[in-house]
Design an enzyme around this catalytic site. Structure first.
Site, mmCIF file in Angstrom:
data_model
loop_
_atom_site.group_PDB
_atom_site.id
_atom_site.type_symbol
_atom_site.label_atom_id
_atom_site.label_comp_id
_atom_site.label_asym_id
_atom_site.label_seq_id
_atom_site.Cartn_x
_atom_site.Cartn_y
_atom_site.Cartn_z
ATOM 1 N N LYS A 187 0.833 -1.207 0.000
ATOM 2 C CA LYS A 187 0.000 0.000 0.000
ATOM 3 C C LYS A 187 0.879 1.273 0.000
ATOM 4 O O LYS A 187 2.098 1.187 0.051
ATOM 5 C CB LYS A 187 -0.944 -0.022 1.206
ATOM 6 C CG LYS A 187 -1.918 -1.206 1.173
ATOM 7 C CD LYS A 187 -2.812 -1.153 -0.051
ATOM 8 C CE LYS A 187 -3.923 -2.194 -0.036
ATOM 9 N NZ LYS A 187 -3.471 -3.574 -0.284
HETATM 10 C C1 LIG Z 1 -9.317 -2.895 -1.826
HETATM 11 C C2 LIG Z 1 -8.798 -3.599 -0.626
HETATM 12 N N1 LIG Z 1 -9.628 -3.832 0.395
HETATM 13 C C3 LIG Z 1 -9.195 -4.445 1.505
HETATM 14 C C4 LIG Z 1 -7.911 -4.888 1.639
HETATM 15 C C5 LIG Z 1 -7.539 -5.662 2.841
HETATM 16 O O1 LIG Z 1 -6.490 -5.135 3.557
HETATM 17 P P1 LIG Z 1 -5.516 -6.085 4.405
HETATM 18 O O2 LIG Z 1 -4.677 -6.861 3.458
HETATM 19 O O3 LIG Z 1 -4.731 -5.091 5.218
HETATM 20 O O4 LIG Z 1 -6.369 -6.950 5.257
HETATM 21 C C6 LIG Z 1 -7.009 -4.648 0.595
HETATM 22 C C7 LIG Z 1 -5.580 -5.020 0.681
HETATM 23 O O5 LIG Z 1 -5.048 -5.998 0.592
HETATM 24 C C8 LIG Z 1 -7.470 -4.012 -0.574
HETATM 25 O O6 LIG Z 1 -6.649 -3.796 -1.609
#
Ligand SMILES: Cc1ncc(COP(=O)(O)O)c(C=O)c1O
Length: 379
Positions: A187
């Site tokens: 990110k």
């Molecule tokens: C659009 C989106 N939503 C949710 C997530 C979930 O985040 P995490 O991987 O921190 O749980 C991500 C990332 O991986 C994402 O790109």
């Protein structure tokens, strides 16, 4: 296929001496679970986002689940979720027991949820809609909020791509009832694993704060400081706490975020200058609203066949690419979910995500574009 050695990776972290020192200090402080550094990280996030109610949590998926739970969603409720998003946008909601229906993208030039899908899909059980700021590009928040208001729906913003993105000076993630951020290493800023949740309503924020830590009425950190000596448990909670090492990392990364996003923006601009005017692949404008966080550069090929062959050419040149995203409607675990989403499925078949991170050089972008253009000329 043998394991590739990437010359240019899709994403990368930018970790320097300041991050190393901050994590080391947290490690040596003697207090590792959620405590003063987390409070400082949350204050910094409040300032960045212009919201008084921000919780740092274990990851973005936890933020989505916590948002849905704090808004009271559960079995019998239905939530509209874009088909073109990471599966966590849907899974976070489903974990409450609510069911989902999938909504379509606006167009091949703007992948965000089509606001008219809310009117098409809202029914008597619908309680909420999830919207995604795809690739860090602000979605059409005015139209989406207006459609949600017509049906009295909560709005949960999946702002995983959008830290630093704004519309009219206001941060993406703060327009809806809840905003969910991810700080996963790919990110725009990272805490390794980690995320954040913004709640608009103070009571819902309190509820989320309790649910984050077993729905206990006091925290270990409160008891350590002598601010409390016992606790009650008032709900069925989770353990979605972040820790001091991650918060220490987050404080430094957040202080560098605007620099990271500016570097991403310049590289994204170079991609569009290099690829403009090409008939067989193009960079969709994604609405062109507000200030983008430039999380992704996604090209759209004229067909799936071309996309797949361009991916193979880039891979042979040591350039990593990806697809954001396979449509959720195509996953086995989502086979029974209502989904009439032809535009999202078409985008998923033709989309090609190109490398983008602040450590890329102009020469790297040129190499990606030269490789792409040569493959197009050959094909
Ligand atoms: C659009 C989106 N939503 C949710 C997530 C979930 O985040 P995490 O991987 O921190 O749980 C991500 C990332 O991986 C994402 O790109």
């Amino acid at each position: 296929m043998s394991d590739p050695v990437w010359r240019i990776t899709l994403a990368d972290v930018a970790i320097g001496e300041e991050e190393r020192q901050a994590v080391d200090e947290a490690l040596c402080s003697g207090w590792l679970s959620m405590g003063p550094r987390t409070e400082q990280f949350e204050r910094a996030l409040c300032e960045e986002l212009g919201s008084p109610h921000v919780l740092a949590v274990t990851n973005g998926t936890a933020a989505l689940h916590l948002a849905a739970a704090a808004l009271g969603l559960g079995p019998g409720d239905e939530v509209i979720v874009p088909a073109l998003t990471f599966v966590a946008s849907a899974a976070g909601v489903r974990q409450t027991g609510a069911s989902i229906v999938l909504g379509d993208s606006l167009s091949v030039d703007d992948f965000a949820l089509d606001p008219s899908e809310i009117d098409r899909l809202a029914g008597p059980r619908t309680r909420a809609v999830v919207i995604l700021h795809y690739g860090g590009n602000p979605a059409d928040v005015d139209a989406l909020l207006a459609a949600a208001a017509r049906h009295d729906l909560f709005v949960i913003e999946d702002a995983a791509h959008a830290i630093g993105a704004t519309i009219g000076g206001r941060a993406c993630g703060t327009f809806g009832d809840a905003g969910c951020f991810s700080f996963f290493p790919n990110k725009n800023m990272t805490t390794a694993e980690g995320g954040a949740l913004v709640m608009r309503d103070a009571h819902a924020a309190d509820r989320a704060r309790r649910l984050r830590s077993h729905a206990m009425t006091t925290l270990t950190w409160d008891r350590h400081r002598g601010h409390a000596s016992s606790y009650d448990v008032v709900d069925l909670g989770f353990n979605y706490r972040i820790d001091e090492l991650r918060s220490a990392l987050g404080i430094v990364q957040l202080s560098r975020l605007h620099g990271f996003n500016a570097a991403r923006g310049k590289l994204a601009m170079r991609y569009s200058e290099r690829l403009v005017g090409n008939e067989r692949i193009f960079l969709p404008a994604q609405g062109g609203r507000g200030v983008s966080a430039h999380h992704l550069v996604v090209a759209l090929a004229e067909s799936q066949l071309l996309r797949d062959s361009l991916r193979a050419s880039l891979r042979s040149a040591g350039i990593q690419t990806s697809v954001h995203y396979p449509a959720i409607s195509r996953f086995s675990a989502y086979a029974g979910i209502p989904a009439v989403v032809p535009r999202a499925e078409e985008i998923a078949a033709r989309a090609l995500t190109l490398p983008l991170h602040p450590g890329l050089t102009d020469a790297d972008v040129d190499l990606v574009c030269d490789t792409l253009l040569a493959a197009l000329a050959e094909g």
